[in-house]
Design a protein around this motif. Structure first.
Motif, short mmCIF file in Angstrom:
data_model
loop_
_atom_site.label_atom_id
_atom_site.label_comp_id
_atom_site.label_asym_id
_atom_site.label_seq_id
_atom_site.Cartn_x
_atom_site.Cartn_y
_atom_site.Cartn_z
N LEU A 176 -86.15 35.98 -28.66
CA LEU A 176 -85.46 37.26 -28.87
C LEU A 176 -85.79 38.18 -27.71
O LEU A 176 -86.97 38.41 -27.41
N ALA A 177 -84.75 38.74 -27.05
CA ALA A 177 -84.98 39.55 -25.86
C ALA A 177 -83.93 40.64 -25.73
O ALA A 177 -82.85 40.56 -26.31
N SER A 178 -84.25 41.67 -24.93
CA SER A 178 -83.30 42.76 -24.66
C SER A 178 -83.80 43.62 -23.51
O SER A 178 -84.93 43.47 -23.05
N CYS A 179 -82.94 44.50 -23.05
CA CYS A 179 -83.31 45.63 -22.17
C CYS A 179 -83.96 45.20 -20.85
O CYS A 179 -85.19 45.20 -20.71
N GLN A 180 -83.13 44.90 -19.86
CA GLN A 180 -83.66 44.40 -18.59
C GLN A 180 -83.18 45.27 -17.43
O GLN A 180 -82.31 44.86 -16.67
N HIS A 181 -83.79 46.44 -17.31
CA HIS A 181 -83.48 47.31 -16.17
C HIS A 181 -84.02 46.64 -14.90
O HIS A 181 -85.22 46.44 -14.77
N VAL A 221 -88.48 43.41 -33.89
CA VAL A 221 -87.86 44.05 -32.73
C VAL A 221 -88.58 43.58 -31.47
O VAL A 221 -89.82 43.59 -31.42
N ALA A 222 -87.81 43.17 -30.47
CA ALA A 222 -88.39 42.74 -29.21
C ALA A 222 -88.56 43.91 -28.27
O ALA A 222 -87.69 44.78 -28.17
N SER A 223 -89.66 43.93 -27.57
CA SER A 223 -89.84 44.88 -26.47
C SER A 223 -88.83 44.55 -25.36
O SER A 223 -88.05 43.62 -25.47
N SER A 224 -88.84 45.30 -24.31
CA SER A 224 -87.90 45.08 -23.21
C SER A 224 -88.38 43.97 -22.28
O SER A 224 -89.58 43.72 -22.15
N ILE A 225 -87.42 43.35 -21.60
CA ILE A 225 -87.76 42.42 -20.53
C ILE A 225 -88.45 43.18 -19.39
O ILE A 225 -89.46 42.71 -18.84
N THR A 226 -87.94 44.36 -19.04
CA THR A 226 -88.55 45.16 -17.97
C THR A 226 -88.57 46.66 -18.28
O THR A 226 -89.44 47.36 -17.78
N SER A 227 -87.61 47.16 -19.03
CA SER A 227 -87.41 48.61 -19.15
C SER A 227 -88.65 49.29 -19.71
O SER A 227 -89.23 48.85 -20.71
N LYS A 228 -89.03 50.39 -19.09
CA LYS A 228 -90.28 51.06 -19.41
C LYS A 228 -90.29 51.59 -20.84
O LYS A 228 -89.29 52.10 -21.34
N GLY A 229 -91.44 51.50 -21.51
CA GLY A 229 -91.59 51.97 -22.87
C GLY A 229 -92.36 53.27 -22.96
O GLY A 229 -92.73 53.88 -21.95
N LEU A 230 -92.61 53.69 -24.19
CA LEU A 230 -93.36 54.91 -24.44
C LEU A 230 -94.84 54.70 -24.13
O LEU A 230 -95.33 53.57 -24.06
N SER A 231 -95.55 55.81 -23.99
CA SER A 231 -97.00 55.73 -23.84
C SER A 231 -97.61 55.30 -25.16
O SER A 231 -97.01 55.45 -26.23
N GLU A 232 -98.83 54.77 -25.11
CA GLU A 232 -99.49 54.39 -26.34
C GLU A 232 -99.85 55.61 -27.20
O GLU A 232 -99.99 55.50 -28.42
#
Length: 532
Positions: free
Chosen positions: A157-162, A453-464
């Motif tokens: 499962l994958a998504s979001c590849q900026h 829910v899968a994290s992004s392939i590359t797209s930046k996420g929120l801070s911890e």
């Protein structure tokens, strides 16, 4: 039937007829015609791909483009015959199906072959020929027979590849993985530029700042620039894909017929039509999905024997327009949120459109599969931010901003005949495992489904720090991390679903190594997910 729906169906019928005529031409092409055009440069620069596996067929894709960063791919303005083969072995000594397709300039010399007459539940190899060359060899597989008692299904499962946020190293690992399917849940391309400080690499093609000026040529080149990534091509060549889209394939945050940053509705529909057409031209999707102007059918249902049903949902094309635009806040940790937006609570608002809502509810009620996977683009469980005294901040682009639509879906899932439902999503750039309640805002409400829910392939996420705030505000979240990029391996058996969250630190480097961030388990007959 509403007048708009009638015109939409007539437009689609006309488009389908035109596409059938293109395919019909393949039956009139003589074998000798295949050698009438030659090209010294690599013709198959964008690779090969497969998708939408059925028990007796699979979609095979390629696009001829010796100069891929030109809008026409460097191709002549005429149709080119493209022989194709499907074999039991990678050396093609046991060819079981073959034919000749037509790469037409009207669809950027892309080819979408539905290879029929295959055996259920087995692997095949395929390739194309054009310009005096063979394409790379792809490997695919068919779905099991619909009545087969399948023991296992393994998905990535994958998504979001900026492109600018990092390398597609996750796809390198996916290409080597032993999986039956890649399930990609949106944001395949990004038409926005990353801030300079966040760029790991640069887009080969930049869009005009004027949104209304974006053209089919722009989207074609942009898609091609993504496909030039070797790791992405490898993942496509290794496995069949099931795909849904989100907003970035067109314009950020668009909803249905509207875009919040482009006031001219007709101009937006022209951009959407161009984006949809380029998407079709570059993806391993069935010919019946050919766009009709600014419309393209992406939803569908796929079966994996008696083990699993998968519903692909389109959460963008039919959703209601954004509300409370004057009160949208840009949160310090990133993203857009709503605060005290009563309009979002309106009962008739929809994320899927009435047709998809009704079709999904009916399909869930009638499914006899052990597991029912709802494949859509974003996080369905609450992800709001609770602010004492001030109230809750709600993500403007997700299910939290469509509570009535979510309530209708939860009601459909909670029906006595509907059990063992798992929602799959992406979009939010974080790994998430969560419980889904009949009433997500009531802790005493029963859990009716599970969510991955899968994290992004590359797209930046929120801070911890922001991530911890979300977790503390939403106790039904079992696992969440947004500081790592990655994908999810999902193993399905008749008795359980096991999830392995794979991740690496952001930014994603070319030689990044992935690790197992967490493992979660969903048991048959027990709604909800737990960490193991």
């Amino acid at each position: 039937m509403q007048r708009r729906d009638l015109f939409r169906q007539l437009s689609r019928a006309a488009a389908a007829l035109a596409w059938q005529q293109v395919f019909a031409a393949s039956g009139r092409v003589q074998p000798d015609d295949a050698s009438a055009w030659s090209e010294p440069a690599d013709v198959f620069t964008l690779g090969v791909a497969s998708g939408e596996p059925q028990p007796d067929s699979v979609v095979l894709w390629t696009r001829l483009a010796p100069r891929p960063l030109q809008a026409d791919g460097g191709m002549p303005a005429r149709a080119i015959p493209v022989p194709w083969e499907v074999a039991l072995d990678a050396r093609f000594t046991q060819v079981v199906r073959q034919g000749v397709a037509v790469a037409d300039p009207a669809v950027a010399h892309s080819v979408h072959v539905v290879a029929h007459g295959l055996q259920p539940g087995r692997a095949y190899f395929y390739r194309f020929s054009a310009g005096g060359q063979h394409s790379p060899v792809g490997r695919t597989r068919t779905a099991p027979a619909k009545d087969a008692k399948v023991r296992n299904l393994r998905m990535a499962l994958a998504s979001c590849q900026h492109y600018e946020h990092g390398f597609f190293t996750a796809h390198r690992e996916i290409s080597d993985a032993d999986v039956d399917l890649v399930v990609f849940v949106g944001d395949y391309i990004y038409t926005t530029e990353a801030p300079r400080h966040a760029q790991v690499r640069k887009h080969a093609h930049a869009f005009a700042k004027d949104l209304a000026a974006r053209t089919l040529a722009d989207y074609r080149v942009h898609h091609a620039s993504y496909k030039l990534d070797a790791d992405l091509r490898a993942a496509h060549a290794a496995h069949p894909w099931l795909m849904v889209w989100d907003d970035h394939e067109v314009l950020a945050d668009y909803a249905g017929d509207h875009d919040p940053y482009l006031d001219d509705a007709q101009a937006f529909l022209a951009v959407r039509a161009a984006a949809y057409k380029a998407y079709f031209e570059h993806m391993p999707v069935s010919p019946h999905r050919v766009p009709a102007r600014a419309d393209m059918p992406m939803q569908g249902r796929f079966q994996w024997g008696q083990l699993a049903d998968l519903w692909l949902l389109d959460t963008r094309q039919y959703r209601d327009a954004s509300v409370c635009q004057g009160s949208v806040l840009h949160a310090p940790m990133g993203g857009k949120v709503l605060w005290r937006c009563k309009a979002a609570e309106e009962g008739n608002r929809t994320l899927l459109g009435q047709g998809q809502e009704d079709g999904l509810a009916e399909g869930l009620a009638g499914s006899m599969a052990s597991w029912k996977f709802i494949v859509q683009t974003t996080q369905m469980s609450p992800g709001l931010l609770h602010v004492p005294v001030a109230g809750d901040l709600v993500y403007a682009e997700g299910w939290d901003a469509f509570p009535a639509a979510r309530a209708r879906l939860m009601e459909a899932i909670a029906q006595p005949r509907v059990q063992d439902v798992v929602v799959l999503g992406g979009d939010v750039h974080r790994h998430v495992a969560a419980n889904l309640r009949l009433d997500p805002r009531d802790r005493s409400s029963p859990i009716v489904a599970s969510e991955i829910v899968a994290s992004s392939i590359t797209s930046k996420g929120l801070s911890e720090l922001a991530n911890a705030w979300i977790k503390s505000s939403n106790p039904d979240i079992v696992h969440m991390r947004s500081d790592e990029r990655g994908y999810v391996l999902i193993d399905v058996s008749p008795q359980q679903v096991q999830c392995e969250f794979r991740g690496t630190l952001h930014p994603v480097r070319a030689q990044a190594k992935f690790r197992t961030q967490a493992r979660c388990l969903i048991e048959r007959g027990v709604p909800g997910v737990r960490k193991v």
